[in-house]
Every structure is written in structure tokens, then in C-alpha cells.
Scaffold this active site. Structure first.
Site, PDB file in Angstrom:
ATOM      1  N   GLY A  76       2.185   2.934  11.496  1.00 50.51           N
ATOM      2  CA  GLY A  76       3.309   3.452  11.056  1.00 50.51           C
ATOM      3  C   GLY A  76       3.692   4.187  12.471  1.00 50.51           C
TER       4      GLY A  76
ATOM      5  N   GLY B   9       2.914  -0.798   4.108  1.00 48.99           N
ATOM      6  CA  GLY B   9       2.924   0.547   3.917  1.00 48.99           C
ATOM      7  C   GLY B   9       3.477   1.193   3.952  1.00 48.99           C
ATOM      8  N   GLY B  10       4.363   1.398   4.287  1.00 47.39           N
ATOM      9  CA  GLY B  10       6.569   1.957   3.994  1.00 47.39           C
ATOM     10  C   GLY B  10       7.104   1.368   3.553  1.00 47.39           C
TER      11      GLY B  10
ATOM     12  CG  HIS C 111      -5.790   1.917   5.005  1.00 51.28           C
ATOM     13  ND1 HIS C 111      -5.722   3.284   6.097  1.00 51.28           N
ATOM     14  CD2 HIS C 111      -5.399   1.752   5.078  1.00 51.28           C
ATOM     15  CE1 HIS C 111      -3.841   3.068   6.383  1.00 51.28           C
ATOM     16  NE2 HIS C 111      -4.046   1.812   5.710  1.00 51.28           N
TER      17      HIS C 111
ATOM     18  CB  SER D 281       5.121  -1.331  11.599  1.00 51.51           C
ATOM     19  OG  SER D 281       3.871   0.095  12.801  1.00 51.51           O
TER      20      SER D 281
ATOM     21  CD  GLU E 198      -3.289   5.770   6.135  1.00 57.74           C
ATOM     22  OE1 GLU E 198      -3.032   5.917   5.042  1.00 57.74           O
ATOM     23  OE2 GLU E 198      -1.802   5.455   7.313  1.00 57.74           O
TER      24      GLU E 198
ATOM     25  CG  ASN F 165      -2.000   1.420   1.408  1.00 56.91           C
ATOM     26  OD1 ASN F 165      -1.712   2.456  -0.038  1.00 56.91           O
ATOM     27  ND2 ASN F 165      -2.372   1.568   2.476  1.00 56.91           N
ATOM     28  CD1 TRP F 166       3.929   1.619  -2.498  1.00 58.14           C
ATOM     29  CD2 TRP F 166       4.111   2.715  -4.180  1.00 58.14           C
ATOM     30  NE1 TRP F 166       5.283   1.268  -2.445  1.00 58.14           N
ATOM     31  CE2 TRP F 166       5.699   2.108  -4.288  1.00 58.14           C
ATOM     32  CE3 TRP F 166       3.916   3.178  -5.837  1.00 58.14           C
ATOM     33  CZ2 TRP F 166       6.489   1.707  -5.182  1.00 58.14           C
ATOM     34  CZ3 TRP F 166       4.923   3.244  -6.567  1.00 58.14           C
ATOM     35  CH2 TRP F 166       5.843   1.886  -6.537  1.00 58.14           C
ATOM     36  CE  LYS F 167      -0.086   3.128   4.478  1.00 53.67           C
ATOM     37  NZ  LYS F 167      -0.734   3.671   5.810  1.00 53.67           N
TER      38      LYS F 167
ATOM     39  CD  GLU G 205      -4.033  -1.995   7.402  1.00 61.57           C
ATOM     40  OE1 GLU G 205      -2.610  -2.710   6.942  1.00 61.57           O
ATOM     41  OE2 GLU G 205      -4.176  -1.201   7.227  1.00 61.57           O
TER      42      GLU G 205
HETATM   43  P1  13P Z   1       2.689   0.726   7.458  1.00 57.75           P
HETATM   44  O1  13P Z   1       3.695  -0.596   7.479  1.00 57.75           O
HETATM   45  O2  13P Z   1       3.573   2.285   7.408  1.00 57.75           O
HETATM   46  O3  13P Z   1       2.680   0.720   9.085  1.00 57.75           O
HETATM   47  O4  13P Z   1       1.636   0.948   6.691  1.00 57.75           O
HETATM   48  C1  13P Z   1       0.808  -0.164   7.109  1.00 57.75           C
HETATM   49  C2  13P Z   1      -1.046   0.283   6.286  1.00 57.75           C
HETATM   50  O5  13P Z   1      -1.207   0.580   7.003  1.00 57.75           O
HETATM   51  C3  13P Z   1      -1.049  -0.927   5.131  1.00 57.75           C
HETATM   52  O6  13P Z   1      -2.351  -0.437   4.589  1.00 57.75           O
END
Ligand code: 13P
Length: 247
Positions: A174, A228-229, A99, A207, A101, A11-13, A168
Site C-alpha cells: 500500500g 491488493g488495491g 498476512h 503495490s 496486516e 486480496n480485497w481486504k 510481501e
Molecule cells: P497492495 O497491492 O494494496 O499494496 O496490497 C498488497 C497486499 O497486501 C496483498 O495481500
């Protein structure tokens, strides 16, 4: 990890531009080592990259997904939005919905349910995110929250087993903190118990990185990871996959 077929979803956000796509050559090369079909790779970039990324990944076994959509099935006066049909049209096969967010930005369970329905109609496969906040966890509300998100988010949806669920915990995204293995096993088992027939695939997100993957991969009731990251860096992403699938 006892599951044979593992999902790794990036997930590149709000990350990436056309130049970033060059860094995926490493991942494409690595994906060719997947002869025994041990893992499935899916990239969910920002909408503007879906088309160029799909082109780049043609003739590979890596698939592309989107990160959100408008709930309407039709074109309409919705400035700045795209619907699931439009995403499918430019190459998305999957879509992340629910998600945290986006939930934090005000998406309700009801709205997420509408989005899921329109995305299924458009022919996208759903990656449905659920998870509790730190406050809910501290107040021992995790199960209640998960049950509500699943019940309302997937209301009147048939074939729920085709949906990929991403657990999640919001406090883990994050932050560098991951769920304890014993808690994770319980939460995943609880999520599975909410499905009467065949259980959907359940992934963990929050994370995930090359350092903590050894712990996470031993949680044997999960089917992969939503990352994500760490997915923004090809080397880190490959390291996670390699470690996950090694015995
Ligand atoms: P991180 O891996 O950056 O914590 O993000 C997780 C995420 O929100 C994947 O959808």
C-alpha cells in the site's frame, strides 16, 4: 517472466459489497480469453461475499478464497470469527494466512501455523504470506525474518510444495514502493532454498499495479502476484494481467 502458468490473486481486504460484484463482469469476460491457460485467477473477498461471489463465478475458471480464519476446526464460542470448514462450506477453495496486516494485529507464527493446519484439514489451499518490515530490511534482517516465518509457520506440515508462498515486504504494501528486481530475485531464491524437495509456487505482493508490472514481470523466478488495491478495480486488474502475460 518465463513461467507459463501465472497466478493473479486479488486480496480485497476490507473492500466490497454486493453491488461491487457487478463490476466483475468485465473480468469474467476477460477470463474467457484464457484459452491457453496462461493464468489462474483467484478472488479473496471479505467473508460475507464468498458465497455470492462463488455463485457468480460458477461456470467460469475463476476461483474464490478467504483472507483469514480462526484456528479451531470446530464450531465454538468465538464471537465474530469463522473457521476454515465454514469458509470451505460457503465456497472458498483457497485461504490467505499470515498476512502482515494480521501479523501486525498480533498473530504469532505459532498461531498462523495452527490456522494453516486447520485450513489444510478443511481442504483449503494455502496462500502463506511472509515478508520483512522496513526496519528489518534496514537492519539486514530480511533473510533471518523470512527463515523464521517459514520455519515456524510451516512447522510439521507435510506436502509443503502444495502451499503457495506470497512474498510481501511489509514496507511495500500500500505504499507505492516495490522491491528492486535484484533484491526480489535474491529473496525468492532464498525462500525456495528453504524447501528441500519440490519448491512451492512463490508470488510477489506489494503495490503491484499496471505501471510497475513491466518491471516485476521480468523477475523470472516468481509465479505470479498477490494484489491488493489495484485488484479492486476490474480494469486495472485486467491491465496488470494483460501486461504480465504479454511478451
Ligand atoms: P497492495 O497491492 O494494496 O499494496 O496490497 C498488497 C497486499 O497486501 C496483498 O495481500
Amino acid at each position: 517472466m518465463t513461467n507459463k502458468y501465472m497466478y493473479f490473486i486479488a486480496n480485497w481486504k476490507m473492500f466490497g459489497d454486493l453491488r461491487t460484484l457487478n463490476s466483475l463482469d468485465k473480468v469474467i469476460k476477460f477470463s474467457k480469453t484464457n484459452k491457453k491457460n496462461k493464468f489462474k485467477l483467484i478472488y479473496c473477498p471479505p467473508n460475507i461475499l464468498i458465497r455470492p461471489l462463488s455463485k457468480r463465478l460458477k461456470n467460469t475458471n475463476i476461483e474464490v478464497g478467504a483472507q483469514n480464519c480462526h484456528e479451531s476446526e470446530n464450531f465454538g464460542p468465538n464471537t465474530g470469527y469463522v473457521n476454515s470448514k465454514m469458509l470451505k462450506n460457503v465456497g472458498a477453495k483457497y485461504i490467505i494466512l499470515g498476512h502482515s496486516e494480521n501479523r501486525q494485529d498480533g498473530e504469532s507464527d505459532k498461531l498462523i501455523n495452527l490456522k494453516i493446519k486447520s485450513a489444510i484439514k478443511a481442504g483449503l489451499k494455502i496462500i502463506f504470506c511472509v515478508g520483512e518490515t522496513l526496519k528489518e530490511k534496514k537492519n539486514k534482517k530480511t533473510k533471518k525474518v523470512l527463515a523464521k516465518q517459514i520455519q515456524k509457520g510451516l512447522k510439521s506440515i507435510k506436502n509443503k510444495s502444495d502451499i503457495i508462498i506470497a512474498y510481501e515486504p511489509v514496507w511495500s504494501i500500500g505504499t507505492g514502493m516495490i522491491a528492486k528486481s535484484e533484491d526480489l530475485i535474491k529473496c525468492v531464491a532464498f525462500i525456495k532454498s528453504k524447501f528441500s524437495k519440490k519448491s512451492p509456487k512463490i508470488l510477489y505482493g506489494g503495490s503491484v499495479n499496471a505501471k510497475n508490472i513491466d518491471k516485476l514481470k521480468n523477475v523470472n523466478n516468481i509465479n505470479g502476484f498477490l494484489i491488493g488495491g489495484a485488484s479492486q478495480n476490474s480494469k486495472k486488474f485486467i491491465d496488470i494481467i494483460k501486461k504480465s502475460i504479454s511478451n
